[in-house]
Structure formats: structure tokens, C-alpha cells
Design a protein around this motif. Structure first.
Motif: not given
Length: 358
Positions: A28-40, A45-49
Motif C-alpha cells: 500500500p502507498t501512503v497519502q500525505e497531506g495537511d489540514w489547516v484551521a484558520n483559527e484554533f 485560552g491562547e489562539k493560533l492562526n
């Protein structure tokens, strides 16, 4: 919805995945990707864009989904090695990648996911296991569009996150398999060694409050000390190093290896376990659970009796304890899936599958 998907790349698994005769072009092959949350927003209580969660998948996404969670500072390649993937992902195995869609995210602070060494260093938001699970959930729901999981399974840190998954999202999965973990808060030698790992790095003048130009020397020595003390298995180490000369050889090999980690990333990810405690909400878990631990686990010593005293709080849970031997490796035993592959396959076969798997 604050998310976007970045197209994944494909990489072939270079290692043969099965001890059996298996054509290389059928691996099997591995698919590699990213998911990005605009704000987390973190529990602090801290936030990261633009929080980035990197992930790997195997198989067809139309199949029932399996979420596989890695250990602290564990490279994903360890989950793709013959001793693990070769025993679990191959045809007819418990997690046959032709029958399941296997998702392996890198947690906050790990691999190619957002972490302090990306640039913020010690100004990176402080995160915990609950934040990691929330990000994983959002990846599954928002990023991949999956509404139900056949299985959530994890090792060590991933095992502790599996307990949290069962409590936070009790109807999200058919089954839970936490490995090399317990639901109680970090305590005893387990937490003491983590504290010493963190304090050793911070006490090194080269750390410079996180503003170092080169990795502080304490990072290597503290990490080697921690690894030897909490992973490997007493019988296994004695088998490998029955003399001082052979023990020195093992140490010398580790000291000669290059440093591939980052000190600030280390401090953050080991410290992220500080407030973990799944005990109070165990009765929220409704999915059948198979708990896989080893009798020689240095971080989760079975003789404390903590786990056996709490199982009655879970609707359906079974402990599968792997006996200690020269073949087991303490806390690292779960990377040898031969010890539990048949038990896992039988557990999944006996666990009903919801039809609305997506």
C-alpha cells in the motif's frame, strides 16, 4: 468553517510490509497531506492562526475509517515498519488497508504539524492532550468529512488520547483500543522522569530560555537517559547486554546518533501530558474497549493495580496483558504487533459495525 485542505503527496512504503511473500508493487502507498484551521483556540485560552495538522492515510476513503494515534515524539515511520504495519495492515490482517481507510495524524507539536520550532519557539501556545484530540476531531470531521470511525487506536501518548476520544466523542466510533497507557493522571516514576527530562534541558545554559543557536547538549543526554529508564524492558535489556561491554556498546551507539529533535518542541510535548486525567469521566465511554498493555511497561507498571481497579466503570472493556519476556521491550512492546494482532482481529470481528460509517 475555518479550514482548508492542501493536496497530499504520495510516497511508497519502502519497507516490505509483510513477513509473508508479498509482491513489492502490491504494498500500500501512503497519502500525505495537511489540514489547516484558520483559527484554533487552546484550553489555555491562547489562539493560533493557521494551525496545521499533517496527516497520513492508507487505503480507500470509501472504506470504514480507522484513526491511529502515535506516541510522544514518535516518527510516523515507526507505525509503517514491518513489526507494526507488516503485522496489521497487510491482506487478511486486523487492519487490512484494502478494507479500511487508515488515518494517522501527527499531533500538535509533532512532525510536520504546527510546533514551537516553526518560529514562535517558547511563545508558541501551550497545548495539552485535550487540544490534540480536539484538533484530530476537527481534522476528521471538517478536513476529511468523516462522521464516524470504525476504530480509534493509539500507542502511549496516542493511547491516552484514545481514552479521551472515548469520553469526548462517545458515539463517534465503534471501538477503542488504547495501548501502553492508563486513564489515570501522570504520577510516580512516569511523571517524575518527564519532569527531569524537561528540567535537564531548561537547566542547560545553552538552552538560553529557548533562544538557542544550536541544540543544547542536554537534549541528547537527557533523552537517552529517559529512553533507557522508561522503555526497553528489563529482560530484553539484560538479554541484549548481559555484560558491561555490551551495555556500553548500546549506550555508545545512542550517543553517536545525530540529534534530530528540537529542545523547545521536546519541552512542550512532554509537558503537554501534565494535566492529563481520564479517570473522572470513564463512565462516559460507551464504545467497546480493548486495552492492550505489557506486563513489563516501565511507565505503566501493572503492579500498581490502578487500571484493574477502574475497569468496572466502563460499559464494555477488556484488558489484554502481554507477559514480559526477552522478546518484549517494556513500554515499546506495542511496536511488535505480533503479540496482539490475533487478539485485535478477533476483537474487531466481534464488535458490531455501524452502517453510517461516513
Amino acid at each position: 468553517m475555518f479550514f482548508r485542505i492542501i493536496s497530499g503527496t504520495t510516497l511508497a512504503i519502502l519497507l516490505a510490509l509483510s513477513p509473508l511473500s508479498h509482491a513489492a508493487n502490491s504494498a500500500p502507498t501512503v497519502q500525505e497531506g495537511d489540514w489547516v484551521a484558520n483559527e484554533f483556540t487552546f484550553n489555555s485560552g491562547e489562539k493560533l492562526n493557521d494551525l496545521r495538522i499533517h496527516y497520513y492515510t492508507l487505503g480507500d476513503r470509501s472504506k470504514p475509517a480507522v484513526l491511529l494515534l502515535h506516541g510522544t515524539n514518535q516518527p510516523i515511520k515507526a507505525l509503517l515498519a514491518p513489526g507494526f504495519a507488516g503485522e496489521l495492515f497487510t491482506p487478511g490482517a486486523a487492519l487490512d488497508s484494502s478494507k479500511y481507510f487508515i488515518i494517522i495524524p501527527e499531533s500538535i507539536g509533532s512532525g510536520k504539524s504546527s510546533k514551537p520550532s516553526d518560529g514562535l519557539r517558547m511563545n508558541f501556545p501551550h497545548y495539552d492532550y485535550d487540544d490534540m484530540v480536539t484538533a484530530q476531531y476537527r481534522l476528521i470531521k471538517e478536513g476529511l468529512g468523516i462522521s464516524h470511525l470504525r476504530l480509534v487506536m493509539g500507542y502511549s501518548m496516542g493511547g491516552m488520547q484514545t481514552w479521551l476520544w472515548g469520553e469526548k466523542y462517545p458515539t463517534m466510533m465503534d471501538a477503542l483500543v488504547p495501548m501502553a497507557s492508563q486513564p489515570n493522571e501522570l504520577s510516580g516514576r512516569n511523571w517524575m522522569m518527564r519532569r527531569m527530562l524537561i528540567e535537564s534541558i531548561k537547566a542547560d545554559p545553552a538552552w538560553a530560555q529557548g533562544n538557542y543557536q544550536q541544540q543544547p547538549p542536554a537534549l541528547k543526554t537527557a533523552n537517552i537517559m529517559f529512553s533507557i529508564a522508561t522503555t526497553g524492558g528489563t529482560l530484553n535489556y539484560q538479554h541484549k547486554a548481559p555484560t558491561r561491554a555490551l551495555a556500553d556498546k548500546l549506550v555508545d551507539e545512542r550517543l553517536a546518533a545525530p540529534v534530530t529533535a528540537d529542545a523547545n518542541d521536546f519541552i512542550y510535548i512532554w509537558g503537554s501530558s501534565a494535566n492529563y486525567n481520564a479517570l473522572p469521566a470513564l463512565n462516559r465511554i460507551t464504545a467497546p474497549m480493548l486495552i492492550i498493555n505489557s506486563a513489563d511497561d516501565e511507565r505503566n507498571p501493572v503492579e500498581t493495580g490502578i487500571l484493574s481497579g477502574e475497569l468496572h466503570k466502563i460499559k464494555q472493556a477488556e484488558l489484554f496483558l502481554i507477559p514480559a519476556s526477552v522478546e518484549t521491550s517494556g513500554h515499546g512492546t506495542m511496536m511488535s504487533a505480533k503479540f496482539y494482532r490475533d487478539k485485535l482481529r478477533a476483537f474487531l470481528a466481534a464488535t458490531p459495525q455501524r452502517q453510517d460509517k461516513k
